[in-house]
Scaffold this motif. Structure first.
Motif, mmCIF file in Angstrom:
data_model
loop_
_atom_site.group_PDB
_atom_site.id
_atom_site.type_symbol
_atom_site.label_atom_id
_atom_site.label_comp_id
_atom_site.label_asym_id
_atom_site.label_seq_id
_atom_site.Cartn_x
_atom_site.Cartn_y
_atom_site.Cartn_z
ATOM 1 N N ILE A 157 41.445 48.057 36.554
ATOM 2 C CA ILE A 157 41.850 47.631 35.214
ATOM 3 C C ILE A 157 42.271 46.157 35.222
ATOM 4 O O ILE A 157 41.905 45.388 34.327
ATOM 5 C CB ILE A 157 43.005 48.519 34.702
ATOM 6 N N GLY A 158 43.032 45.763 36.242
ATOM 7 C CA GLY A 158 43.469 44.375 36.339
ATOM 8 C C GLY A 158 42.304 43.404 36.426
ATOM 9 O O GLY A 158 42.270 42.381 35.719
ATOM 10 N N ALA A 159 41.321 43.721 37.274
ATOM 11 C CA ALA A 159 40.145 42.863 37.414
ATOM 12 C C ALA A 159 39.329 42.842 36.122
ATOM 13 O O ALA A 159 38.820 41.792 35.710
ATOM 14 C CB ALA A 159 39.285 43.350 38.581
ATOM 15 N N LEU A 198 31.570 46.451 36.564
ATOM 16 C CA LEU A 198 31.249 45.355 37.482
ATOM 17 C C LEU A 198 32.089 45.402 38.757
ATOM 18 O O LEU A 198 31.642 44.937 39.812
ATOM 19 C CB LEU A 198 31.464 44.003 36.790
ATOM 20 N N THR A 199 33.293 45.954 38.659
ATOM 21 C CA THR A 199 34.166 45.987 39.840
ATOM 22 C C THR A 199 33.576 46.831 40.966
ATOM 23 O O THR A 199 33.979 46.695 42.117
ATOM 24 C CB THR A 199 35.561 46.533 39.489
ATOM 25 N N VAL A 235 42.858 33.495 36.403
ATOM 26 C CA VAL A 235 42.317 33.334 37.760
ATOM 27 C C VAL A 235 43.194 34.060 38.772
ATOM 28 O O VAL A 235 42.699 34.757 39.672
ATOM 29 C CB VAL A 235 42.204 31.835 38.119
ATOM 30 N N ALA A 236 44.523 33.915 38.628
ATOM 31 C CA ALA A 236 45.451 34.602 39.530
ATOM 32 C C ALA A 236 45.312 36.111 39.409
ATOM 33 O O ALA A 236 45.339 36.835 40.409
ATOM 34 C CB ALA A 236 46.892 34.180 39.220
ATOM 35 N N LEU A 237 45.134 36.610 38.184
ATOM 36 C CA LEU A 237 44.975 38.052 37.961
ATOM 37 C C LEU A 237 43.682 38.557 38.599
ATOM 38 O O LEU A 237 43.669 39.616 39.236
ATOM 39 C CB LEU A 237 44.968 38.339 36.462
ATOM 40 N N GLY A 240 43.453 41.280 41.631
ATOM 41 C CA GLY A 240 42.693 42.531 41.561
ATOM 42 C C GLY A 240 41.664 42.635 42.664
ATOM 43 O O GLY A 240 41.510 43.690 43.300
ATOM 44 N N GLN A 241 40.938 41.540 42.931
ATOM 45 C CA GLN A 241 39.908 41.555 43.971
ATOM 46 C C GLN A 241 40.520 41.740 45.355
ATOM 47 O O GLN A 241 39.996 42.472 46.200
ATOM 48 C CB GLN A 241 39.111 40.251 43.935
ATOM 49 N N ASN A 242 41.655 41.085 45.583
ATOM 50 C CA ASN A 242 42.328 41.185 46.870
ATOM 51 C C ASN A 242 42.733 42.626 47.172
ATOM 52 O O ASN A 242 42.552 43.130 48.277
ATOM 53 C CB ASN A 242 43.584 40.311 46.853
ATOM 54 N N SER A 243 43.281 43.273 46.162
ATOM 55 C CA SER A 243 43.808 44.620 46.357
ATOM 56 C C SER A 243 42.715 45.633 46.631
ATOM 57 O O SER A 243 42.943 46.641 47.300
ATOM 58 C CB SER A 243 44.613 45.043 45.119
ATOM 59 N N THR A 244 41.503 45.393 46.111
ATOM 60 C CA THR A 244 40.418 46.348 46.359
ATOM 61 C C THR A 244 40.021 46.367 47.839
ATOM 62 O O THR A 244 39.621 47.398 48.368
ATOM 63 C CB THR A 244 39.172 46.006 45.515
#
Length: 450
Positions: free
Chosen positions: A141-143, A161-162, A327-329, A333-337
């Motif tokens: 959801i965040g991404a 897309l995620t 950009v930070a969000l 999100g990408q980092n956490s995946t």
């Protein structure tokens, strides 16, 4: 050192676990990262830097943003003390997680499978899988929200897309574990720089920030403030991080001796502590930005990530503020995946002793998160995704106790940890933190449902 000394060392840290741990945790990268055994302190520390940052990602994921934004807009800097206390609790628990992995050669999931009966282990596995799916849901959801805010991609398409980040995970895993760590650290640096610049733009009150880090009695006396404070506490320590950290510290090629393990514990603890202090900066920065931009200008009811994004530009007087926030969000999100992928693999292999191809395990976890996100987004739109984000944090809170209690129990057991058993003050402090987490999460769940 003689062979007798080595045997003595190994005997001292041998544990009466029920069964041999035949399959190392994350076998494909187990002890794959060489470390310096001589040289300066910083030269040896360098080899251990990495796992702590993968763990820190879970403490600054999109699921934490809503509570920090709501707390800052409603109560200014007051709840900074709650973020600080949460972070100190996290530092303690993550150091115990690293110690368990290094001393026992088991991750937390393997230790649970070894110690508990099969039915209990199975229930713990199910609960952990739910927590990972909930965490993944928050990141999806965040991404998707970040893609919508930055590129105007509809939320439904953003959620879909995620799923393609599976390709990125596979690429990095094939290149080596250090590449995953480097990518994660780069994204964390991006998040920190974005918020650092936004803090300069928002011009927060230094006095307010300092006083905010001092606990206030109003947090307890004000029911609504207490609820948000509990949300921050409950969502900060991520249960899957305890499983993750106990595994990835074993990627380092340290000696299986008392001295080798003692040294590994020291450097791994420094690594995670420094990384979590960076997570403290990011979480505090979100709340400070919210307090400076919203609370002081009369916008005291900002709780949605989308609202914060749209309000930042006009309030801070620059068109770059919202972009940096987005950009930070997206980086968060990408980092956490990435870490969610590893955690999913660790708990499945650890609890069930079965292995799946990384791409298949990732796809299963992703689908569990994407399907409900797509359904809710189609039916309820942006409002529904916000509520789903809150639900994911409630599920994480529910699971946390089932990860923390075994961790403290194992590391406080002299029969399992030998000379590395928790010192008395660490043991009692760890049980105190556990009790606080259990009680606060129970209250948070009660408030949420009733």
């Amino acid at each position: 050192m003689s062979s007798d000394d080595v045997t003595s060392n190994l005997t001292e840290v041998s544990k009466p676990w029920k069964r041999e741990n035949s399959n190392p945790s994350l076998q494909e990268v187990h002890k794959s990262v060489p470390i310096k055994k001589t040289g300066s302190f910083f030269r040896r520390l360098l080899g251990f830097i990495g796992p702590g940052y993968l763990v820190a990602v879970g403490y600054m994921d999109p699921g934490n943003w809503a509570t920090s934004i709501a707390g800052g807009s409603a109560y200014g800097y007051t709840l900074l003390s709650v973020i600080l206390i949460s972070n100190l609790m996290a530092i303690l628990l993550q150091s115990l997680s690293a110690k368990l992995g290094i001393v026992s050669g088991r991750d937390l999931a393997q230790a649970c499978r070894d110690h508990f009966s099969k039915p209990v282990s199975f229930v713990l596995w199910i609960l952990c899988e739910l927590a990972i799916a909930a965490c993944d849901l928050a990141e999806v959801i965040g991404a998707a929200i970040a893609l919508n805010l930055l590129f105007h991609i509809p939320l439904v398409y953003g959620v879909c897309l995620t799923a393609f980040d599976i390709l990125l995970v596979l690429l990095l895993q094939n290149k080596g574990f250090r590449y995953i760590e480097a990518f994660v650290i780069a994204l964390i640096a991006t998040i920190a720089l974005c918020f650092g610049f936004e803090l300069l733009l928002s011009k927060p009150e230094i006095g307010g920030i300092v006083s905010g880090f001092i606990p206030s009695s109003t947090i307890v006396s004000n029911p609504e403030m207490l609820y948000i404070a509990l949300g921050i506490l409950g969502a900060t320590v991520m249960p899957h991080n305890l499983y993750l950290h106990s595994s990835i510290v074993q990627t380092r090629k340290y000696d299986d001796t008392v001295e080798g393990k003692r040294s590994a514990i020291k450097y791994a603890t420094i690594d995670s502590t420094v990384a979590l202090m960076l997570a403290l900066f990011v979480n505090a920065a979100i709340l400070i930005l919210s307090a400076a931009a919203f609370h002081t200008t009369g916008h005291k009811d900002v709780a949605e990530i989308q609202d914060a994004y749209h309000l930042l530009d006009p309030l801070l007087g620059t068109g770059v503020a919202g972009i940096l926030f987005g950009v930070a969000l997206l980086a968060s999100g990408q980092n956490s995946t990435l870490t969610g992928t590893l955690a999913g693999q660790i708990v499945m292999e650890g609890f069930l002793n079965i292995r799946l191809k990384p791409w298949l395990r990732r796809l299963i976890t992703r689908m569990i998160a994407i399907i409900p996100a797509v359904i809710v987004t189609i039916i309820y739109g942006e409002k529904g995704t916000g509520e789903l984000l809150i639900l994911s944090q409630v599920i994480l809170s529910l699971q946390l106790s089932f990860a923390v209690i075994p961790l403290v129990m194992f590391t406080s057991d002299k029969n399992k940890m030998g000379s590395f058993v928790n010192k008395k003050w660490v043991k009692w402090l760890a049980w105190l933190v556990t009790a606080i987490i259990v009680l606060l999460n129970a209250y948070l769940l009660w408030r949420t449902f009733f």
